[in-house]
Design a protein around this motif. Structure first.
Motif, mmCIF file in Angstrom:
data_model
loop_
_atom_site.group_PDB
_atom_site.id
_atom_site.type_symbol
_atom_site.label_atom_id
_atom_site.label_comp_id
_atom_site.label_asym_id
_atom_site.label_seq_id
_atom_site.Cartn_x
_atom_site.Cartn_y
_atom_site.Cartn_z
ATOM 1 N N PHE A 1 0.859 -1.172 0.000
ATOM 2 C CA PHE A 1 0.000 0.000 0.000
ATOM 3 C C PHE A 1 0.901 1.228 0.000
ATOM 4 C CE2 PHE A 1 -2.173 3.489 2.159
ATOM 5 C CZ PHE A 1 -3.319 3.581 1.382
ATOM 6 N N LYS B 1 -3.764 7.001 -3.197
ATOM 7 C CA LYS B 1 -3.702 5.788 -2.378
ATOM 8 C C LYS B 1 -3.709 4.625 -3.352
ATOM 9 C CE LYS B 1 -6.434 8.235 0.961
ATOM 10 N NZ LYS B 1 -7.811 8.593 1.174
ATOM 11 N N ILE C 1 -2.618 0.425 -4.302
ATOM 12 C CA ILE C 1 -2.247 -0.935 -3.904
ATOM 13 C C ILE C 1 -1.499 -1.559 -5.081
ATOM 14 C CG2 ILE C 1 -3.093 -3.208 -3.204
ATOM 15 C CD1 ILE C 1 -5.612 -1.718 -2.142
#
Length: 171
Positions: free
Chosen positions: A74, A95, A97
Motif C-alpha cells: 500500500f 492511495k 495498492i
C-alpha cells in the motif's frame, strides 16, 4: 479487483505453507515485510508530496542467481495545494495498492538487479481504477536484510512515477 486480491493472497498462502513444509531445509523460499518511500518525478511531483508505503514480499529461488519475486503493498502520496492563476485547489491524495511480480538476478555476492511488473489499484478520489506498473531496481541483500533503490512508474490516465527506497526483512 477484490477477487484478484483474494486469489493472490490465497496463492501466496499456499506457496508459504508448501515451501515452509517441503523445503525449509533448502531455504529456497522467503517471505517478509517491507517499508518504502517514494519521491515523485515529472508531473507527479507537481501534484503530490513524498509517498510512504508498507507491504509483504516473497521470493522463490529458481536457478543459480535467478529468483522469482512478488509483493503486495500500500502506497500513500499526499496531494499538494496548487495555485492556478490565483485560484488555489487541492489535489486528492494518491492511495495505491501495487501488486508486483518479477525476477531478481544476483550480480555478485550481495548485489542484485531486479525488474517487476504488475498492477496498481488506485483507490479514493485520485485516478480511481486499475493501471499497469513497471519497477526496475538495484539492491543489496545481506542475510535477511534487503535494501533496494528503484524507479517505479504507474500507467493510468498518464504516468505517475517516482524514485523509491525500499527496506525489508525476509524470513
Amino acid at each position: 479487483m477484490k477477487k484478484v486480491f483474494q486469489a493472490l493472497a490465497a496463492f501466496l498462502l499456499i506457496i508459504c505453507v508448501s515451501a515452509q513444509s517441503s523445503q525449509a531445509q533448502l531455504k529456497r523460499f522467503s517471505i517478509g515485510p517491507f517499508v518504502e518511500a517514494g519521491f515523485p518525478t515529472g508531473d507527479f511531483s507537481n501534484t503530490h508530496k513524498t509517498g510512504y508505503g508498507i507491504g509483504l514480499g516473497a521470493d522463490i529461488k529458481l536457478v543459480a542467481g535467478l529468483t522469482a519475486v512478488g509483493s503486495i503493498g500500500f502506497m500513500y502520496f499526499g496531494g499538494k495545494t496548487i495555485n492556478n492563476g490565483g485560484n488555489p485547489y487541492d489535489v486528492p491524495s494518491a492511495k495505491v495498492i501495487p501488486i508486483r511480480l518479477g525476477l531478481r538476478y544476483k550480480l555478485f555476492s550481495i548485489l542484485y538487479a531486479k525488474v517487476e511488473g504488475g498492477t496498481a489499484q488506485f483507490t479514493g478520489d485520485y485516478n480511481n481504477g486499475v493501471g499497469a506498473l513497471v519497477a526496475p531496481g538495484i539492491g543489496i541483500r545481506l542475510l535477511g536484510l534487503d535494501v533496494e533503490g528503484k524507479y517505479e512508474a504507474w500507467f493510468k490516465d498518464g504516468t505517475q512515477a517516482f524514485w523509491g527506497l525500499k527496506a525489508g526483512y525476509n524470513f
